[in-house]
Structure formats: structure tokens, C-alpha cells
Design a protein around this motif. Structure first.
Motif, PDB file in Angstrom:
ATOM      1  N   MET A  94       0.850  -1.196   0.000  1.00 48.55           N
ATOM      2  CA  MET A  94       0.000   0.000   0.000  1.00 48.55           C
ATOM      3  C   MET A  94       0.883   1.243   0.000  1.00 48.55           C
ATOM      4  O   MET A  94       1.891   1.301   0.704  1.00 48.55           O
ATOM      5  N   GLU A  95       0.488   2.218  -0.765  1.00 52.11           N
ATOM      6  CA  GLU A  95       1.271   3.447  -0.865  1.00 52.11           C
ATOM      7  C   GLU A  95       1.129   4.275   0.407  1.00 52.11           C
ATOM      8  O   GLU A  95       0.015   4.508   0.900  1.00 52.11           O
ATOM      9  N   THR A  96       2.264   4.709   0.976  1.00 47.72           N
ATOM     10  CA  THR A  96       2.283   5.605   2.141  1.00 47.72           C
ATOM     11  C   THR A  96       3.342   6.677   1.902  1.00 47.72           C
ATOM     12  O   THR A  96       4.252   6.491   1.081  1.00 47.72           O
ATOM     13  N   PRO A  97       3.242   7.812   2.617  1.00 44.38           N
ATOM     14  CA  PRO A  97       4.258   8.867   2.440  1.00 44.38           C
ATOM     15  C   PRO A  97       5.676   8.368   2.697  1.00 44.38           C
ATOM     16  O   PRO A  97       6.608   8.730   1.966  1.00 44.38           O
ATOM     17  N   LEU A 147       8.323   3.735  -6.162  1.00 43.32           N
ATOM     18  CA  LEU A 147       7.282   4.233  -7.058  1.00 43.32           C
ATOM     19  C   LEU A 147       6.155   3.208  -7.044  1.00 43.32           C
ATOM     20  O   LEU A 147       6.412   1.999  -7.069  1.00 43.32           O
ATOM     21  N   PHE A 148       4.897   3.657  -7.031  1.00 46.66           N
ATOM     22  CA  PHE A 148       3.784   2.715  -6.886  1.00 46.66           C
ATOM     23  C   PHE A 148       2.963   2.608  -8.173  1.00 46.66           C
ATOM     24  O   PHE A 148       2.692   3.617  -8.850  1.00 46.66           O
ATOM     25  N   THR A 149       2.606   1.379  -8.500  1.00 48.22           N
ATOM     26  CA  THR A 149       1.784   1.117  -9.681  1.00 48.22           C
ATOM     27  C   THR A 149       0.321   1.375  -9.350  1.00 48.22           C
ATOM     28  O   THR A 149      -0.051   1.676  -8.213  1.00 48.22           O
ATOM     29  N   TYR A 193       1.955  -2.514  -6.605  1.00 45.31           N
ATOM     30  CA  TYR A 193       3.352  -2.925  -6.530  1.00 45.31           C
ATOM     31  C   TYR A 193       4.245  -1.702  -6.331  1.00 45.31           C
ATOM     32  O   TYR A 193       4.098  -0.696  -7.037  1.00 45.31           O
ATOM     33  N   GLY A 194       5.164  -1.814  -5.372  1.00 42.36           N
ATOM     34  CA  GLY A 194       6.157  -0.776  -5.176  1.00 42.36           C
ATOM     35  C   GLY A 194       7.408  -1.105  -5.980  1.00 42.36           C
ATOM     36  O   GLY A 194       7.928  -2.212  -5.901  1.00 42.36           O
ATOM     37  N   VAL A 195       7.881  -0.136  -6.771  1.00 41.70           N
ATOM     38  CA  VAL A 195       9.018  -0.348  -7.669  1.00 41.70           C
ATOM     39  C   VAL A 195      10.164   0.575  -7.246  1.00 41.70           C
ATOM     40  O   VAL A 195       9.933   1.728  -6.866  1.00 41.70           O
ATOM     41  N   ILE A 202       5.812  -0.307 -17.220  1.00 39.27           N
ATOM     42  CA  ILE A 202       5.566  -1.620 -17.846  1.00 39.27           C
ATOM     43  C   ILE A 202       4.537  -2.400 -17.047  1.00 39.27           C
ATOM     44  O   ILE A 202       3.589  -2.979 -17.596  1.00 39.27           O
ATOM     45  N   LEU A 203       4.703  -2.404 -15.713  1.00 38.93           N
ATOM     46  CA  LEU A 203       3.758  -3.131 -14.858  1.00 38.93           C
ATOM     47  C   LEU A 203       2.373  -2.515 -14.940  1.00 38.93           C
ATOM     48  O   LEU A 203       1.356  -3.233 -14.966  1.00 38.93           O
ATOM     49  N   ASN A 204       2.300  -1.183 -15.014  1.00 39.79           N
ATOM     50  CA  ASN A 204       0.991  -0.536 -15.143  1.00 39.79           C
ATOM     51  C   ASN A 204       0.278  -0.971 -16.420  1.00 39.79           C
ATOM     52  O   ASN A 204      -0.926  -1.239 -16.424  1.00 39.79           O
ATOM     53  N   LYS A 205       1.030  -1.047 -17.526  1.00 40.19           N
ATOM     54  CA  LYS A 205       0.428  -1.476 -18.796  1.00 40.19           C
ATOM     55  C   LYS A 205      -0.030  -2.937 -18.718  1.00 40.19           C
ATOM     56  O   LYS A 205      -1.079  -3.293 -19.253  1.00 40.19           O
ATOM     57  N   ALA A 206       0.770  -3.764 -18.047  1.00 37.29           N
ATOM     58  CA  ALA A 206       0.388  -5.169 -17.899  1.00 37.29           C
ATOM     59  C   ALA A 206      -0.839  -5.310 -17.017  1.00 37.29           C
ATOM     60  O   ALA A 206      -1.745  -6.113 -17.297  1.00 37.29           O
ATOM     61  N   ILE A 207      -0.917  -4.513 -15.941  1.00 36.14           N
ATOM     62  CA  ILE A 207      -2.054  -4.589 -15.011  1.00 36.14           C
ATOM     63  C   ILE A 207      -3.350  -4.191 -15.717  1.00 36.14           C
ATOM     64  O   ILE A 207      -4.401  -4.810 -15.509  1.00 36.14           O
ATOM     65  N   THR A 208      -3.278  -3.177 -16.596  1.00 35.98           N
ATOM     66  CA  THR A 208      -4.501  -2.727 -17.284  1.00 35.98           C
ATOM     67  C   THR A 208      -5.043  -3.773 -18.254  1.00 35.98           C
ATOM     68  O   THR A 208      -6.209  -3.714 -18.632  1.00 35.98           O
TER      69      THR A 208
END
Length: 747
Positions: free
Chosen positions: A394-397, A404-406, A511-513, A523-529
Motif C-alpha cells: 500500500m502506498e504511504t508517504p 514508485l507505486f503502480t 506494486y512498489g518499484v 511496464i507493470l501498469n500497462k500489464a495490469i490494465t
């Protein structure tokens, strides 16, 4: 402006990069794809100036590539052995799905075992002839069982009978023997289940690391060249005759080689240049079986097999280039968070693992787990750059400082679990004086402390530990996501714990990158969509199924249901046992013990059923199959081999019959297929398919086996004309009399 013109002239922008390729033999059609890529301009289009180097007979191709003397090489499956021995190599493409290397013997030697004590001309190293040695091993032989003769590369030694057998390539030397009328036999290891790759394109890991785009461009242009060469064989033969004919071959020799090459490239079955990891692993295990590698040799082939970048998720040139530098993507996960994620005996399981498997297919790269002991260690590893991605995070400050978060892949409600005797809570202020557990390091620990400062939160190591503490009364409750809480209640705490509250906040997971890899995030964002909703739902259904407790105590009802369920299970067990015993007896009476097909008794029953059925309507056909020359097989090789042939053919029949058909062993080497609602023409086409399947199969020791077929159709008009089997026998006799290995339809 003048300065710019001068600079452009002095430093032209499109100077092709010079690279070299070491061929594994002299110029011939074996390298036609490379000639096509060079002469048709495919390499030039890729920005490459390629030098094709003919083999000089002494160079070590793999060492030359590792040393940087040449950029790329082409070699045998020795490449796999050298990688497993520790050489930093990358296999870029494979062009021959079957090695053309065989053993040609004098005509009196028909089996590998016939060569005991004979002179066999093989390579000076077992590595190069591992394929042949594996064939000998199947006959309980090794290199000490025959006299090894060093190769002279002169076929005349075999023709003059100075040796009893010699290694040759069926793409070349067999043509020369046929042309000169020399009698010989071929011992092909692939006929004994030994399948090796050949014509393997490779480079060094250093080259791939430093010049990923060049490697990708060269590989793609070479594959394009091979596709062209296979479609224009005559043009390529004439090109070789005009420009690359250092061996002084004639047109007929090159035409023969071209046809043989096409048969081994199998472009209609496999993409040109493709590599099957399973086949590479199978070849690796051959080296282990021969004692050339230790049984403990790790078969980690991911860094070795070059992964191509898929083109179905819309990657940019920058993203594709990035993937060309990443043979493997490492990740850290939660080791104790089922059903979402867990590490059990070093293996990653759970929904997370299933999602990664799909994403791996999407981007064409394997994900490798970096094992951790707990979630806090996973966070620390991600922060230190020990893994490329942190999964289901989960994204947090705080995390955004180093990750970087997907886009999210999961959105799950947060819930409270308590003992089953506790109430249902809609107002969280009722929990102000309670000790509530929450996993240390989880994003919502920080969230809950901010929005519910009155709750006494106690950090615990994992969700499993938190649930245990609630069950023991050490905590009043525990907060986590609905899927994990529900999973553990169903698995371990039915009748002990329940979900007593649902919070307004959800757990949003992606996913945190690592921050220095923005291309991987995109790349992961495109795969997730592009993830298929059906597949995502199937994963969730497989791992989760839970309802939130509505506050009513169901302990007594649950106990009653458990007792009823136990009684049902007892009765069901008894029923299943009796039913299984009945089925077992029926199976024994209806199944042929050797082939595991229906026996003649069962086939008779099926035929009688069809006869009764067509008295009112319909038709059916029978197919009688007889193995050709089966007596000779038994006499020459023994009944054990005969039995193996029968079993092998029974498998072919099982794999080829339609769902509505029934196949059985009619007796001896005869089989019979009952085909309901089938006319003679359809049965004839069906028979031809099975006949071809048997003819094209390779059988143990015997190699080639054929069968003859008799076909007859039965309906209301002809059912009483002639005894059923007599018509079949006549049709089968027609096939036998006409030369066997064919199908005949009864008139």
C-alpha cells in the motif's frame, strides 16, 4: 550552420555498428538465414554491419565469444553444458529443433548394441557427442564398449570400411552416400527419445548487459532472415553457389540440405528462433545423467535463456529496451499473509504468486523471489534495493521516499476479528479501552493511529500471530484485511473467532518499484490494465470465500451442523466404498490388462447396443485395425518389445478417438473402434488420421510401425445382410492385399 554541416559530415549519424558471427561449420545452406539477413539488408536496417566468419576447424566458438574475439556464435547443445559449468552465456535463439547429428553404420549393424567392440568414429570429446552417448546408455553401453576413432572428417574412411560407424549430419553426408550408392543404416538418437537442439545462436552476458539493443536488433534481423530463406529456398541456393560456396557443392546437394533443414526447423509447429525452456532443461538433465555434471547442479536457466519482449501490451521503445537489460525481475513479498501471500519451504504461494505468474507472461520476464523472514524485512530489503519490486504493498508517504507505486491490483475492506462470544461493533469508540492487534510495518498501522487515536493498537509480527493472540485472549481483537482474516477463520478458527466489525477504510494494494526503475513501473501498469477480469476473479475464488458475522452467536447451531455433517460423511464414505468396489470389479471384467483399453467382451456389448439402437434410427461404423508385420516384430525383438508396441499404439488410439467413440483390443495385435452416428466416409477420414499418426510415430527399438484398417458402415438396410465382423475382415484383407499401411472401406 556551416559548423553543423561540417560536424554532420565528420560524424555521420547512421554509421552501422560492426559485429561478427562465428559460424559452426563451413558455408552451406545451414546458415542461409544469416546470408539472407545480410544480403537482403535486414542487418543494415537494424543498424548493423555483420561479418560472417567461416569455421576454420580449430577455433573454440564459445571461448571466442566469451573472450570478445567475436560478438555472436552459433554452436551445438554444448552451449547448455558450458553455461551449467559456470560460463556467463546467453542463448538468444534456436533454429534446429532436432539435431541432424546421427550415427551411420555399415549395413549389417542395425542397433546401437551391435556396435560393441566395433570401431566408431566420434568426436574427441564426449561433450560434442553427448546425444549419441545417451543413445548408447539406453542400451547399457558407454564409450568403453566400442573402439573410439578420432574424426578425420573424411567420409571415404567409412566407405572404405576402415570404421564400422561414423557421426554424420543427415543434412549433408547421407546425401553423398546415397549419391554414390553406398549401403548403410542410420542410428538416430531422437528415435530413442534423445532430443537435442542444434544451430543455437548465443552471446555473452557481458555483451547483453552492455549492448542490449544491439543484441535484440541482431536477433530479430537474423530471425527475419531465416523466415525469408525458408520461403525463398531456390534463391538462397543460387546465392550460396554464387557467393558462399567454399565447399564447392552443387545445386542438388544444397537443395537436399535445404529440404532437410526445413524439416528440422519445423516452422509450422514452432516460431522460428524460439526456445523451449522445458527442452533446454531436458538436455541439461541428459548431461547430468551421463555423469558430465553433478546431480546437485542447479538448473537455473532464466539468466541463460534470452527472453523476447512481448508486443501485445503496447510497450514503448524505451520500455522494450529496458526489458532487454532485465532477464529476471526480483521481488520481495509478505511471507505470512495468506491467502494474499506466503512463503512455504522457500516457495511463494497465494493470490500474489498467481498474479505475478500472469504478469510474467504479459511482460515476458520471470519474477524471482528474494526470501524474507517477515514483512518488516521485506520492507527493509526493498528500501536497500535488494529486490526490484515490493508486491501487494500500500502506498504511504514514508514508502514513497524510496518506491514508485503502480496502479492498484486489489482493494479489500479492513475488518476486526474477535472471539465468537464478543458483540458486533458499528461504533469504533466502543473499542477505546480494548487492546487491538495490528501487524507491525503494515500501511494501515500508520493510518489507524491517525484516524482512531483512542484505540490501543498493539504491534504484532504477523497476521497469524495476531489471530493466535486473539484466540488465547491476549488481545481483544485484531485488524487486517477481509480476505486474510476470513481465510484463517475458515482454516483454523471456525467456532472460535468471528469478524465483528467492518471499517470504512480499505486496503489498496499495488506494486512498489525501486525509484531508479521508472520504466518497470510503467511496464507493470500497462500489464495490469490488460489483466483479464475472469482470471482475476478465478484467482480470488480459488483463495477466498467469507461472510462477515452479523453479531448473532451461532455456536450451538454450528455444533449441530458439525454433527449432522459428520453423519453425512460416514454414510457417504460407506456409499463411496461400496460403489468403488463395484466399479473396480466392473473395470476388471471390461478392461484389457495390457493395453488398458476395453476388452473384447466389452466391445461386443457396445456393438450389440449399437445394433439395437439402429433398428429404429441412425447408423454406426466399425474400424478394425491390424498392426502390420507384428509377428516379425515379436520374432526379431522379442515379445517384451511387442507388448511395448501394443501399449504405445493403444495410447495413440486413446489420444485420437473422438469423445463419442469407443476403442478396444479385439485380440492379439488387432484393435476395434466403435463409431456411433458415423458414416463410412467420415470413418474413412478418421481412420486415415489415425493411420498417419501411427506411421509418423517413433517406436522403441523397432522405430517405424504401420497398421492396416478395415472400415464398414451399418444401418437398418444392411444390418442383416452379412455378419458384421465378416464385412470388416474383408475390408481389412483388401488393405493387406493392396500393400498394407492403408485403409479400405467395405462395399
Amino acid at each position: 550552420m556551416l559548423l553543423i554541416t561540417i560536424l554532420n559530415f565528420a560524424f555521420p549519424a547512421d554509421i552501422p555498428e560492426k559485429v561478427s558471427v562465428q559460424l559452426q561449420w563451413k558455408h552451406q545452406f545451414e546458415f542461409a538465414g544469416f546470408y539472407a539477413a545480410k544480403e537482403k539488408g535486414f542487418y543494415k536496417e537494424a543498424g548493423l554491419d555483420v561479418d560472417l566468419i567461416e569455421f576454420d576447424g580449430v577455433s573454440n566458438i564459445i571461448d571466442d565469444v566469451l573472450n570478445g574475439d567475436v560478438t555472436f556464435g552459433i554452436t551445438y547443445s554444448t552451449l547448455i553444458y558450458r553455461y551449467l559449468k559456470g560460463d556467463p552465456l546467453v542463448m538468444l535463439a534456436n533454429f534446429l529443433k532436432q539435431s541432424p547429428l546421427v550415427l551411420v553404420t555399415q549395413k549389417q549393424y542395425k542397433l546401437p548394441s551391435d556396435l560393441r567392440g566395433k570401431k566408431v568414429m566420434v568426436s574427441d570429446t564426449i561433450i560434442n557427442d553427448a546425444k549419441l552417448m545417451m543413445m548408447f546408455k539406453k542400451f547399457d553401453m558407454n564409450e568403453s564398449d566400442f573402439i573410439s576413432v578420432l574424426p578425420t572428417f573424411n567420409l571415404q574412411d567409412f566407405i572404405d570400411k576402415k570404421v564400422d560407424a561414423v557421426t554424420v549430419f543427415v543434412t549433408n553426408e547421407t546425401f553423398q552416400l546415397d549419391k554414390r550408392g553406398i549401403a548403410y543404416n542410420v542410428l538416430d538418437p531422437s528415435a530413442y527419445g534423445v532430443r537435442f537442439y542444434d544451430l543455437n545462436l548465443f552471446t555473452s552476458q557481458k555483451e547483453l548487459r552492455e549492448h542490449p539493443q544491439r543484441v535484440s536488433a541482431f536477433r530479430n534481423a537474423t530471425i527475419k532472415g531465416w523466415k525469408y530463406a525458408l520461403k525463398h529456398k531456390d534463391e538462397m541456393i543460387r546465392l550460396i553457389l554464387a557467393k558462399y560456396n567454399t565447399q564447392h557443392k552443387d545445386y542438388a546437394s544444397l537443395k537436399y540440405e535445404a529440404d532437410q533443414m526445413e524439416n528440422m526447423i519445423l516452422s509450422k509447429l514452432y516460431p522460428v528462433g524460439s526456445i523451449d525452456p522445458k527442452r533446454v532443461k531436458e538436455i541439461s538433465q541428459t548431461f547430468i545423467s551421463l555423469g558430465m555434471l553433478s546431480p546437485s547442479t542447479p538448473l537455473d536457466l532464466d539468466p541463460f535463456i534470452y527472453n523476447t519482449v512481448p508486443d501485445d501490451i503496447g510497450l514503448s521503445q524505451e520500455e522494450s529496451s529496458y526489458l532487454n537489460t532485465k532477464n529476471v525481475i526480483t521481488y520481495c513479498s509478505d511471507p505470512d499473509w495468506l491467502p494474499l501471500s506466503a512463503i512455504v519451504q522457500g516457495k511463494h504461494i497465494g493470490m500474489d504468486a498467481d498474479y505475478l505468474s500472469i504478469l510474467s507472461e504479459k511482460i515476458g520476464r520471470p519474477f524471482h523471489l528474494v526470501p524474507t523472514k517477515n514483512w518488516n524485512e521485506s520492507l527493509r530489503f526493498a528500501k536497500e534495493g535488494k529486490c526490484d519490486i515490493l508486491t501487494l504493498a500500500m502506498e504511504t508517504p514514508k514508502r514513497k521516499e524510496y518506491l514508485l507505486f503502480t496502479n492498484p491490483i486489489l482493494n479489500i475492506p479492513l475488518v476486526l476479528v474477535t472471539g465468537i462470544d464478543k458483540g458486533f461493533y458499528t461504533n469504533l469508540r466502543e473499542l477505546a479501552d480494548k487492546k487491538i492487534g495490528i501487524t507491525k510495518g503494515y500501511a494501515y498501522e500508520e493510518l489507524f493511529k491517525k484516524i482512531n487515536p483512542g484505540i490501543k493498537l498493539v504491534g504484532v509480527e504477523s497476521v497469524t500471530k495476531g489471530m493466535q493472540m486473539v484466540a488465547k485472549g491476549q488481545l481483544f481483537g485484531f485488524i487486517d484485511n477481509l480476505k486474510s482474516i476470513g481465510y484463517l477463520i475458515q482454516k483454523e478458527y471456525v467456532g472460535t473467532l468471528k469478524i465483528s466489525a467492518k471499517f470504512d477504510q480499505n486496503l489498496v494494494l499495488g506494486y512498489g518499484v525501486r525509484k531508479n526503475q521508472p520504466q518497470l513501473r510503467s511496464i507493470l501498469n500497462k500489464a495490469i490494465t490488460t489483466l483479464n477480469e475472469g482470471k482475476i476473479q478465478a484467482i480470488e475464488n480459488r483463495w477466498t470465500s467469507v461472510k462477515i458475522e452479523n453479531g448473532v452467536n451461532h455456536t450451538m447451531l454450528l455444533m449441530i451442523l458439525l454433527v449432522v455433517l459428520l453423519l453425512i460423511l460416514i454414510f457417504y464414505y460407506r456409499f463411496r466404498k461400496i460403489h468403488a468396489e463395484k466399479n473396480a470389479l466392473e473395470t476388471i471384467s471390461n478392461i484389457d490388462a495390457l493395453t488398458e483399453l476395453f476388452n473384447r467382451r466389452k466391445i461386443d456389448q457396445l456393438i450389440n447396443s449399437e445394433v439395437k439402437r439402429i433398428t429404429t434410427k441412425g447408423r454406426f461404423s466399425l474400424i478394425l485395425i491390424d498392426i502390420d508385420n507384428f509377428k516379425n516384430i515379436n520374432d526379431s525383438y522379442g515379445h517384451d518389445v511387442g507388448d511395448i508396441i501394443l501399449k504405445h499404439i493403444s495410447i495413440i488410439l486413446k489420444n485420437n478417438v473422438r469423445k463419442k467413440d469407443c476403442v478396444g483390443r479385439w485380440g492379439g495385435e488387432e484393435f476395434l473402434i466403435v463409431c456411433p452416428d458415423t458414416g463410412k466416409q467420415e470413418a474413412a477420414r478418421f481412420s486415415e488420421r489415425i493411420r498417419a499418426a501411427i506411421e509418423n510415430e517413433r517406436f522403441e527399438k523397432v522405430l517405424n510401425v504401420t497398421a492396416s484398417f478395415g472400415i464398414a458402415e451399418y444401418n437398418r438396410e444392411n444390418i442383416d445382410d452379412t455378419p458384421l465382423i465378416r464385412r470388416l475382415d474383408k475390408a481389412l484383407y483388401q488393405s493387406k492385399r493392396a500393400g498394407k499401411n492403408r485403409a479400405s472401406v467395405a462395399s
